[in-house]
Design an enzyme around this catalytic site. Structure first.
Site, short mmCIF file in Angstrom:
data_model
loop_
_atom_site.label_atom_id
_atom_site.label_comp_id
_atom_site.label_asym_id
_atom_site.label_seq_id
_atom_site.Cartn_x
_atom_site.Cartn_y
_atom_site.Cartn_z
N HIS A 1 38.73 49.79 52.01
CA HIS A 1 39.02 48.65 51.24
C HIS A 1 37.94 47.86 50.74
CE1 HIS A 1 40.85 44.34 51.74
NE2 HIS A 1 40.93 44.64 50.39
N SER A 2 37.81 47.83 49.31
CA SER A 2 36.54 46.86 48.77
C SER A 2 35.09 47.55 48.98
CB SER A 2 36.79 45.46 48.98
OG SER A 2 36.22 44.46 48.19
N LEU A 3 34.54 46.75 49.74
CA LEU A 3 33.26 47.27 49.95
C LEU A 3 33.31 48.73 50.70
CD1 LEU A 3 30.01 47.50 51.19
CD2 LEU A 3 31.14 46.13 53.04
N ALA B 1 40.85 51.17 47.89
CA ALA B 1 41.66 50.01 47.49
C ALA B 1 40.73 48.78 47.08
CB ALA B 1 42.39 49.71 48.92
#
Length: 255
Positions: free
Chosen positions: A101-103, A128
């Site tokens: 997720h993200s990072l 994501a």
């Protein structure tokens, strides 16, 4: 720094091994959280994905149980420590996959890229709420901005507690780790080749104000394998809000 390979059971990198009896899992899913968050956010996934899929949350330095450790500021530095841990985990199961997720999406991608180059191909990569790393950042880098400007950037992502902006102690405690995470995101420049060959699923939040959802289609350019583009209702933190829906996506991606 040399890496200590963990024994089976809890470790600094994997503090929440799947519950229940041991044995050979069909798939082990390594889960990477977003900036500022830790492995505990994936605890519910362990119950929802078991028994066929083992959710293995990854705890990076500087988070939760590792809060007193120095966080990494570059992808290469993180990979130097992380890759030996992942090799140990993925060699003991029938197959493995990544969710980030993200990072965490960038960390999962770089780990998948390096492991696949070693012949340890993942079954799937699911990313994501993160732009594909070959695209420009789309905003001014924030990791070295003055505090007020950095806090303003954090506010763009939503779900940042209002009291963080008013409590100087809370700001000081959170700031170093968040700046380190932003530094990884903003300085990461992967080489264009080789491409992945595993399936990739891209999951944008339809209401994510930090990322045009359509830009995540470019994740498909990073693999020669199948690509799935699956928008999800919600903002940048839809991963925390739509757990059961995402578990269904994971099951579909892993067959």
């Amino acid at each position: 720094m040399s890496a200590t390979i963990p024994a089976e059971g809890p470790s600094a990198w994997f503090p929440f091994p799947p519950p229940g009896p041991g044995g050979r899992a069909r798939v082990r899913l390594l889960c990477f959280p977003c900036a500022g968050q830790g492995a505990s956010g994936y605890r519910a996934w362990q119950r929802l994905l078991a028994p066929g899929i083992e959710a293995f949350p990854v705890q990076l330095p500087g988070r939760e149980s590792r809060a007193m450790e120095q966080p990494h500021t570059t992808m290469d530095g993180l990979m130097d420590e992380l890759l030996p841990q992942l090799r140990h985990q993925v060699r003991g199961v029938d197959g493995y996959a990544f969710f980030g997720h993200s990072l965490g999406a960038l960390v999962a991608y770089e780990a998948a890229r390096r492991l696949e180059a070693e012949g340890l191909q993942p079954l799937a990569l699911m990313v994501a709420a993160q732009r594909p790393p070959q695209l420009p950042l789309g905003r001014e880098p924030a990791h070295d901005l003055p505090r007020a400007a950095f806090m303003t950037t954090l506010g763009l992502y939503g779900q940042v507690p209002a009291e963080l902006f008013d409590d100087s102690t809370a700001v000081e405690l959170a700031e170093a780790g968040l700046r380190a995470d932003f530094s990884i995101v903003e300085t990461y420049r992967p080489p264009p080749e080789p491409l992945l060959s595993c399936p990739v699923t891209a999951l944008p939040g339809l209401a994510d104000s930090t990322l045009p959802p359509g830009s995540m289609r470019a994740w498909g350019d990073l693999t020669t394998g199948p690509f799935t583009f699956r928008p999800v209702p919600g903002g940048h933190f839809f991963v925390d809000e739509r757990t059961e829906e995402l578990v269904g996506v994971v099951r579909a991606a892993l067959g």
